[in-house]
Design a protein around this motif. Sequence first.
Motif, short mmCIF file in Angstrom:
data_model
loop_
_atom_site.label_atom_id
_atom_site.label_comp_id
_atom_site.label_asym_id
_atom_site.label_seq_id
_atom_site.Cartn_x
_atom_site.Cartn_y
_atom_site.Cartn_z
N SER A 25 -54.04 -17.68 7.64
CA SER A 25 -52.78 -18.38 7.88
C SER A 25 -51.58 -17.47 7.75
CB SER A 25 -52.64 -19.56 6.90
OG SER A 25 -53.63 -20.53 7.16
N ASP A 26 -51.78 -16.30 7.13
CA ASP A 26 -50.68 -15.36 6.94
C ASP A 26 -50.52 -14.39 8.11
OD1 ASP A 26 -49.92 -16.45 4.55
OD2 ASP A 26 -51.19 -15.14 3.36
N LEU A 27 -51.41 -14.48 9.13
CA LEU A 27 -51.31 -13.62 10.29
C LEU A 27 -50.75 -14.44 11.44
CD1 LEU A 27 -54.68 -11.71 9.94
CD2 LEU A 27 -52.41 -10.95 9.25
N LEU A 28 -49.65 -13.98 12.01
CA LEU A 28 -48.93 -14.76 13.01
C LEU A 28 -48.78 -14.02 14.32
CD1 LEU A 28 -46.04 -15.99 10.68
CD2 LEU A 28 -48.14 -17.21 11.25
N VAL A 29 -48.62 -14.79 15.39
CA VAL A 29 -48.31 -14.25 16.71
C VAL A 29 -46.94 -14.76 17.11
CG1 VAL A 29 -48.94 -14.26 19.17
CG2 VAL A 29 -50.73 -14.21 17.43
N MET A 30 -46.10 -13.87 17.62
CA MET A 30 -44.77 -14.26 18.07
C MET A 30 -44.68 -13.99 19.57
SD MET A 30 -41.06 -12.85 16.74
CE MET A 30 -41.12 -13.74 15.19
N VAL A 31 -44.27 -15.00 20.33
CA VAL A 31 -44.03 -14.87 21.77
C VAL A 31 -42.53 -14.87 21.96
CG1 VAL A 31 -44.37 -15.89 24.04
CG2 VAL A 31 -46.18 -16.09 22.32
N GLY A 32 -41.99 -13.75 22.45
CA GLY A 32 -40.54 -13.62 22.55
C GLY A 32 -39.94 -13.59 21.16
N THR A 33 -39.09 -14.57 20.86
CA THR A 33 -38.41 -14.61 19.55
C THR A 33 -38.94 -15.70 18.63
OG1 THR A 33 -36.70 -16.08 20.44
CG2 THR A 33 -36.28 -13.70 20.56
N LYS A 34 -40.01 -16.41 19.06
CA LYS A 34 -40.54 -17.51 18.26
C LYS A 34 -42.01 -17.30 17.93
CE LYS A 34 -37.75 -21.12 20.52
NZ LYS A 34 -37.91 -22.36 21.31
N ALA A 35 -42.39 -17.62 16.69
CA ALA A 35 -43.80 -17.60 16.31
C ALA A 35 -44.51 -18.74 17.02
CB ALA A 35 -43.95 -17.75 14.80
N VAL A 36 -45.80 -18.56 17.29
CA VAL A 36 -46.58 -19.63 17.90
C VAL A 36 -46.71 -20.75 16.88
CG1 VAL A 36 -48.81 -20.28 18.88
CG2 VAL A 36 -47.81 -18.06 19.43
N GLY A 37 -46.20 -21.92 17.22
CA GLY A 37 -46.17 -23.05 16.30
C GLY A 37 -47.50 -23.78 16.23
N HIS A 38 -47.80 -24.31 15.08
CA HIS A 38 -49.01 -25.08 14.84
C HIS A 38 -50.26 -24.34 15.32
CE1 HIS A 38 -45.80 -28.06 14.46
NE2 HIS A 38 -46.58 -28.57 13.53
N CYS A 39 -50.23 -23.02 15.14
CA CYS A 39 -51.34 -22.16 15.55
C CYS A 39 -52.49 -22.34 14.55
CB CYS A 39 -50.89 -20.71 15.59
SG CYS A 39 -52.07 -19.57 16.27
N THR A 40 -53.68 -22.55 15.05
CA THR A 40 -54.84 -22.72 14.18
C THR A 40 -55.63 -21.43 14.04
OG1 THR A 40 -56.14 -23.51 16.05
CG2 THR A 40 -55.06 -25.18 14.67
N THR A 41 -55.59 -20.59 15.07
CA THR A 41 -56.33 -19.33 15.06
C THR A 41 -55.64 -18.35 15.99
OG1 THR A 41 -58.44 -20.48 14.78
CG2 THR A 41 -58.56 -18.24 15.57
N HIS A 42 -55.65 -17.09 15.61
CA HIS A 42 -55.34 -16.06 16.61
C HIS A 42 -56.33 -14.93 16.45
CE1 HIS A 42 -52.60 -13.44 13.98
NE2 HIS A 42 -53.20 -12.53 14.71
N THR A 43 -56.65 -14.34 17.58
CA THR A 43 -57.64 -13.26 17.63
C THR A 43 -57.03 -12.09 18.38
OG1 THR A 43 -59.41 -14.91 17.75
CG2 THR A 43 -59.97 -12.66 18.38
N ALA A 44 -57.14 -10.91 17.81
CA ALA A 44 -56.69 -9.69 18.49
C ALA A 44 -57.92 -8.82 18.72
CB ALA A 44 -55.66 -8.95 17.65
N THR A 45 -58.16 -8.48 19.98
CA THR A 45 -59.31 -7.65 20.34
C THR A 45 -58.79 -6.32 20.88
OG1 THR A 45 -60.58 -9.63 20.90
CG2 THR A 45 -61.41 -7.53 21.74
N PHE A 46 -59.19 -5.24 20.23
CA PHE A 46 -58.78 -3.90 20.63
C PHE A 46 -59.99 -3.26 21.32
CE2 PHE A 46 -56.41 -5.26 16.95
CZ PHE A 46 -55.10 -4.95 17.29
N SER A 47 -59.89 -3.00 22.62
CA SER A 47 -61.03 -2.53 23.41
C SER A 47 -60.83 -1.11 23.91
CB SER A 47 -61.25 -3.45 24.62
OG SER A 47 -61.51 -4.76 24.19
N THR A 48 -61.94 -0.43 24.10
CA THR A 48 -61.95 0.93 24.61
C THR A 48 -62.76 0.96 25.90
OG1 THR A 48 -61.93 1.74 22.34
CG2 THR A 48 -62.53 3.33 24.05
N GLU A 49 -62.16 1.52 26.94
CA GLU A 49 -62.90 1.78 28.18
C GLU A 49 -63.39 3.22 28.10
OE1 GLU A 49 -60.36 0.98 31.54
OE2 GLU A 49 -59.58 -0.79 30.53
N THR A 50 -64.65 3.44 28.49
CA THR A 50 -65.21 4.78 28.42
C THR A 50 -65.82 5.19 29.75
OG1 THR A 50 -67.37 3.97 27.66
CG2 THR A 50 -65.76 4.54 25.96
N LYS A 51 -65.97 6.46 29.92
CA LYS A 51 -66.68 7.05 31.06
C LYS A 51 -67.82 7.88 30.49
CE LYS A 51 -63.72 6.18 34.51
NZ LYS A 51 -63.97 5.56 35.73
#
Length: 146
Positions: A7-33
């Motif tokens: 609950s302490d991790l937030l996403v902000m779109v523009g100048t406002k935090a996402v309200g009534h957010c139940t979950t957010h997920t950040a996926t950091f991906s690597t493309e390889t050759k």
Amino acid sequence: MGYVNGSDLLVMVGTKAVGHCTTHTATFSTETKETAVKPVASAAAGSGSLFKGKRVSGLSVQVKADGLVFSGETEAGFKDILAAWKNGTAVALKLFKRGGDATPYCSGNFIISSLENTAPAGEDATYSATFDNDGAVSIDETKYAV
């Protein structure tokens, strides 16, 4: 102690935090050759390695936010994200830890690649938004959960 509450991790779109957010997920991906190299001419036949090398050819970040649809939303809710999606342009996105230092651990311009509204009969209406980075993303891992 030391565990980070989701609950302490937030996403902000523009100048406002996402309200009534139940979950957010950040996926950091690597493309390889893959890199496969023939053995040098002086090497015995069959002496080449079966292991292939890899190199990084690209990085990407995808953020997903799930929330409850709330008609009196004052933060970034379904209606705000829908309006931004309709424009078809990138939005400024920030991921940060709630508290005194609102400096994000990840920020940049993101395209809203999908927005889903789910409203089952007799249940809470929810939404899910997916954002894909549009260009370089600033990441400061020291700001995550410190």
